[in-house]
Design an enzyme around this catalytic site. Structure first.
Site, PDB file in Angstrom:
ATOM      1  N   CYS A 196     -13.370  -2.021   7.100  1.00 12.37           N
ATOM      2  CA  CYS A 196     -12.485  -1.284   6.183  1.00 12.37           C
ATOM      3  C   CYS A 196     -13.227  -0.409   5.170  1.00 12.37           C
ATOM      4  O   CYS A 196     -12.651   0.519   4.620  1.00 12.37           O
ATOM      5  CB  CYS A 196     -11.563  -2.253   5.457  1.00 12.37           C
TER       6      CYS A 196
ATOM      7  N   CYS B 101     -15.582  -8.824   7.010  1.00  7.16           N
ATOM      8  CA  CYS B 101     -15.444  -9.142   8.438  1.00  7.16           C
ATOM      9  C   CYS B 101     -15.806  -7.871   9.203  1.00  7.16           C
ATOM     10  O   CYS B 101     -16.025  -6.819   8.603  1.00  7.16           O
ATOM     11  CB  CYS B 101     -14.015  -9.614   8.741  1.00  7.16           C
TER      12      CYS B 101
ATOM     13  N   CYS C 243      -7.419 -10.984   1.487  1.00  6.61           N
ATOM     14  CA  CYS C 243      -7.378 -10.536   2.877  1.00  6.61           C
ATOM     15  C   CYS C 243      -7.387 -11.717   3.843  1.00  6.61           C
ATOM     16  O   CYS C 243      -8.306 -12.551   3.815  1.00  6.61           O
ATOM     17  CB  CYS C 243      -8.562  -9.617   3.182  1.00  6.61           C
TER      18      CYS C 243
ATOM     19  N   LYS D 111      -2.453   1.685  15.049  1.00  9.29           N
ATOM     20  CA  LYS D 111      -2.569   2.601  13.916  1.00  9.29           C
ATOM     21  C   LYS D 111      -3.266   3.894  14.361  1.00  9.29           C
ATOM     22  O   LYS D 111      -4.082   3.886  15.288  1.00  9.29           O
ATOM     23  CB  LYS D 111      -3.334   1.952  12.771  1.00  9.29           C
TER      24      LYS D 111
ATOM     25  N   CYS E 113     -15.051  -3.626   0.811  1.00  8.65           N
ATOM     26  CA  CYS E 113     -13.624  -3.833   1.087  1.00  8.65           C
ATOM     27  C   CYS E 113     -13.111  -4.960   0.206  1.00  8.65           C
ATOM     28  O   CYS E 113     -13.877  -5.650  -0.458  1.00  8.65           O
ATOM     29  CB  CYS E 113     -13.426  -4.183   2.556  1.00  8.65           C
TER      30      CYS E 113
ATOM     31  N   ARG F  94      -1.172   7.033   9.772  1.00 11.66           N
ATOM     32  CA  ARG F  94      -1.301   6.515   8.406  1.00 11.66           C
ATOM     33  C   ARG F  94      -1.391   7.642   7.380  1.00 11.66           C
ATOM     34  O   ARG F  94      -1.471   8.805   7.730  1.00 11.66           O
ATOM     35  CB  ARG F  94      -2.560   5.649   8.324  1.00 11.66           C
TER      36      ARG F  94
ATOM     37  N   ARG G  66       0.863  -1.192   0.000  1.00 12.77           N
ATOM     38  CA  ARG G  66       0.000   0.000   0.000  1.00 12.77           C
ATOM     39  C   ARG G  66       0.895   1.236   0.000  1.00 12.77           C
ATOM     40  O   ARG G  66       1.840   1.308   0.782  1.00 12.77           O
ATOM     41  CB  ARG G  66      -0.857  -0.041   1.243  1.00 12.77           C
TER      42      ARG G  66
ATOM     43  N   LYS H  27      -5.195   7.341  12.556  1.00 16.33           N
ATOM     44  CA  LYS H  27      -5.653   7.846  11.260  1.00 16.33           C
ATOM     45  C   LYS H  27      -6.076   9.312  11.343  1.00 16.33           C
ATOM     46  O   LYS H  27      -6.812   9.696  12.241  1.00 16.33           O
ATOM     47  CB  LYS H  27      -6.808   6.986  10.759  1.00 16.33           C
TER      48      LYS H  27
END
Ligand code: SRM
Ligand code: SF4
Length: 579
Positions: A493, A489, A450, A222, A444, A158, A89, A224
């Site tokens: 995302c 899931c 994934c 993380k 997603c 991020r 990414r 954001k």
């Protein structure tokens, strides 16, 4: 990140015995600032994988090891190593990419990435299906066009989002510039990136000077950051750990309302995990932006949970400590008080599709790209078309927060050339065949790449939407903008908990169905059905869309309707999401 803050508080967690912390904390501390032994793993001839610790460290370098889930059982049966591939990414603040950069990305995707690219929900792109032994070539190819993958993943701040459609107002350019500066400011500094990928030895051994802000433990999890320009909430500001809502006067950026504590991820049957919408903390003038970023991040760096990773996001720190405590801690770091928040209003969280002429007279065309997948399909050579447009050098490429793409900054006299190429390659901003629901849909990645997917998402949502379109047609709602988002899931995302219709995967073919979020991302939805298959989903949607068509108030959105009529209760706080 060059910090203006003293580093003293940072030692708070490091001073705790590392064995009391989550294993990832010890890994970071002992990793020589994220170098680990990645370099030697890359040339291991016994396997095409890397070891689990290096896999975790490589996330800070923007790379995830995956295996093809479609092939997993078959390979296990044949006693073969899983079909390991890697996802990379890129860091792309505000999603802005020059045509030269697009050509570089396109070339890498064709040479190494299975002839495809994936635009993400955070305005950047991913390569999938990379083989470990080509990773250094990919990194070099990116560097050749001025792109890196630092901070794309890992326990750091991020890639920074920014509502970028420059056609909307002059303000967008000013805000994008602040987002870019913020991204440069928060990026981790370690020379391990250059050493691992380009063989550049650091001038001196890595030590305390390496990461003046992050230290050896980086963030607990993380982090954001995003910038929104009202009235568009395209970046879903309330889902960001730290958000900045632009405040302007006569087209000039004055400052930002700060939001804190947003996040989507949850785990099924774990009510201590929940999505949370960010709170507005206060207002700062634009010149205080970077100190404010430092001040908020330092609170999470120093007080975020480092023992339980499932509790390590800033949203939980905000709930554990309370908003007033967070405000005081931020103000203490800043050395002055935040001003009361200024008024603002959002209207939607989608993309403004099609052509617009900007304040500066330039032309911009936002393309709907189904689930962000850039690939050539029979009769729809999207990837070739975008390459041809990039080759003219006429357009900047801007990735949107809804997995879309803007061909932007086109001189009016040149627009016909871009349009001619779009016709040749059958690229349309939207098509007559797309319902407003489809244009407001996101899925997603999920299967097959994934590792965490429990059900299909990107490969299934288009098909499901086709079936819902039949219902929409029956109820006269084809042109009605309704947001629908699916994930494979509960991690969220595609930000499904702020979609009017949300679906999250539980098992193959089984989803939770959520209804009732606000159209501009201001309210969470609520679970209506748990762990159900397509027939139950379609039946429920038929019922509630039918009632909406019949009984809605003028201008009322579907999410508001199902809350008003009691189909689902209003969710006021994330921590009650699972009640
Ligand atoms: Fe995500 C993990 C894909 C945006 C919450 N996400 C993953 C991984 C890397 C799976 C993994 O850890 O092994 C997925 C890779 C799939 C693949 O094959 O590519 C993945 N996330 C994505 C992308 C590509 C989805 C997409 O289809 O566009 C998005 C990339 C964004 C980017 O460019 O950086 C993506 N992920 C998000 C968002 C949305 C956002 O940030 O606006 C969220 C919800 C917001 C949030 O963070 O709360 C999100 N991803 C997660 C989580 C849950 C985190 C949590 O604290 O609860 C995970 C799992 C984890 O980190 O442990 C995760
Ligand atoms: Fe994978 Fe789950 Fe994220 Fe979808 S929501 S990409 S299945 S982690």
């Amino acid at each position: 990140m060059a910090s203006s803050l003293p580093a003293t508080d940072r030692s708070r967690d490091i001073s705790q015995p590392v064995e009391k912390l989550a294993p990832e904390e010890a890994l970071k501390v002992g990793s020589d600032y994220l170098a680990g032994s990645i370099a030697s793993d890359l040339i291991d001839e016994i396997t095409l994988a890397v070891d689990e610790n290096n896999n975790k460290l490589m996330k800070f370098h923007g790379i995830y090891m995956q295996d093809d889930r479609d092939l997993r059982d078959e390979r296990r049966h044949q006693k073969l190593e899983p079909a390991y591939t890697f996802m990379l990414r890129a860091r792309m603040p505000g999603g802005v990419c020059t045509p030269e950069q697009w050509l570089g990305i396109d070339r890498i995707a064709r040479d190494f990435g299975n002839d495809q690219l994936r635009l993400t929900t955070r305005q950047t792109f991913q390569f999938h299906y990379l083989i470990r032994d080509t990773l250094r070539d990919v990194m070099t190819g990116l560097r050749d066009v001025g792109i890196d993958s630092k901070a794309a993943c890992g326990d750091v701040a991020r890639t920074v989002m920014s509502g970028v459609n420059p056609g909307l107002s002059k303000l967008h350019k000013q805000v994008y510039e602040q987002a870019r500066l913020t991204s440069e400011h928060v990026i981790h500094r370690t020379s391990a990136y250059e050493e691992v990928w380009f063989g550049e030895k650091p001038a001196e051994p890595r030590g305390e000077h390496e990461e003046p802000f992050y230290g050896r433990q980086y963030m607990p999890r993380k982090f954001k950051i995003g910038f929104a320009v009202p009235p568009s909430n395209d970046i879903d500001i309330y889902s960001q750990d730290l958000g900045f809502i632009a405040v302007s006067s006569r087209g000039k950026l004055k400052g930002f309302n700060i939001t804190v504590g947003g996040g989507m991820g949850r785990t099924d049957r774990a009510p201590e995990t929940y999505p949370r919408l960010a709170d507005v903390l206060g207002y700062i003038d634009v010149e205080h932006l970077l100190p404010a970023v430092d001040a908020v991040m330092a609170v999470q760096r120093d007080y975020g949970a480092r023992d339980v990773r499932a509790h390590a996001r800033f949203k939980y720190t905000v709930d554990d400590k309370g908003l007033d405590w967070i405000r005081q801690a931020v103000e203490a770091n800043l050395g002055f008080e935040l001003q009361p928040a200024k008024k603002y209003a959002f209207e939607s969280n989608g993309d403004l599709l099609g052509w617009v002429t900007g304040d500066d007279g330039l032309e911009h065309c936002t393309l709907y790209i189904e689930n962000g997948r850039i690939i050539n399909r029979p009769g729809r050579p999207l990837m070739d078309g975008l390459r041809a447009i990039a080759q003219t050098g006429l357009a900047t490429f801007r990735m949107t927060p809804n997995q879309g793409l803007i061909l932007s900054d086109i001189e009016p006299k040149q627009r016909h050339r871009v349009e001619a190429l779009m016709r040749t390659f059958k690229i349309e901003p939207t098509t007559k065949h797309h319902s407003a629901l489809r244009l407001n849909s996101m899925a997603c990645v999920a299967l097959p790449t994934c590792a965490l997917a429990m059900a299909e998402s990107e490969r299934y949502l288009p098909e499901l939407v086709t079936k819902i379109e039949v219902l929409l047609d029956n109820h006269g709602l084809r042109e009605e903008p309704i947001t629908i988002r699916m994930t494979g899931c509960p991690n969220g995302c595609a930000r499904p908990y702020i979609a009017e219709i949300g679906l999250t995967g539980r098992a193959p073919g089984k989803y939770n169905l959520y209804l009732g979020a606000g159209f501009h991302g201001e309210r969470l939805n609520k679970m209506l059905l748990e762990n159900v298959g397509e027939p139950a989903i379609l039946e429920a949607l038929d019922t509630h869309l039918g009632a909406f068509a019949k009984d809605r108030k003028p201008g009322e959105h579907f999410g508001d309707f199902v809350v008003r009529t009691g189909v689902v209760p209003e969710v006021k706080e994330g921590r009650h999401f699972n009640d």
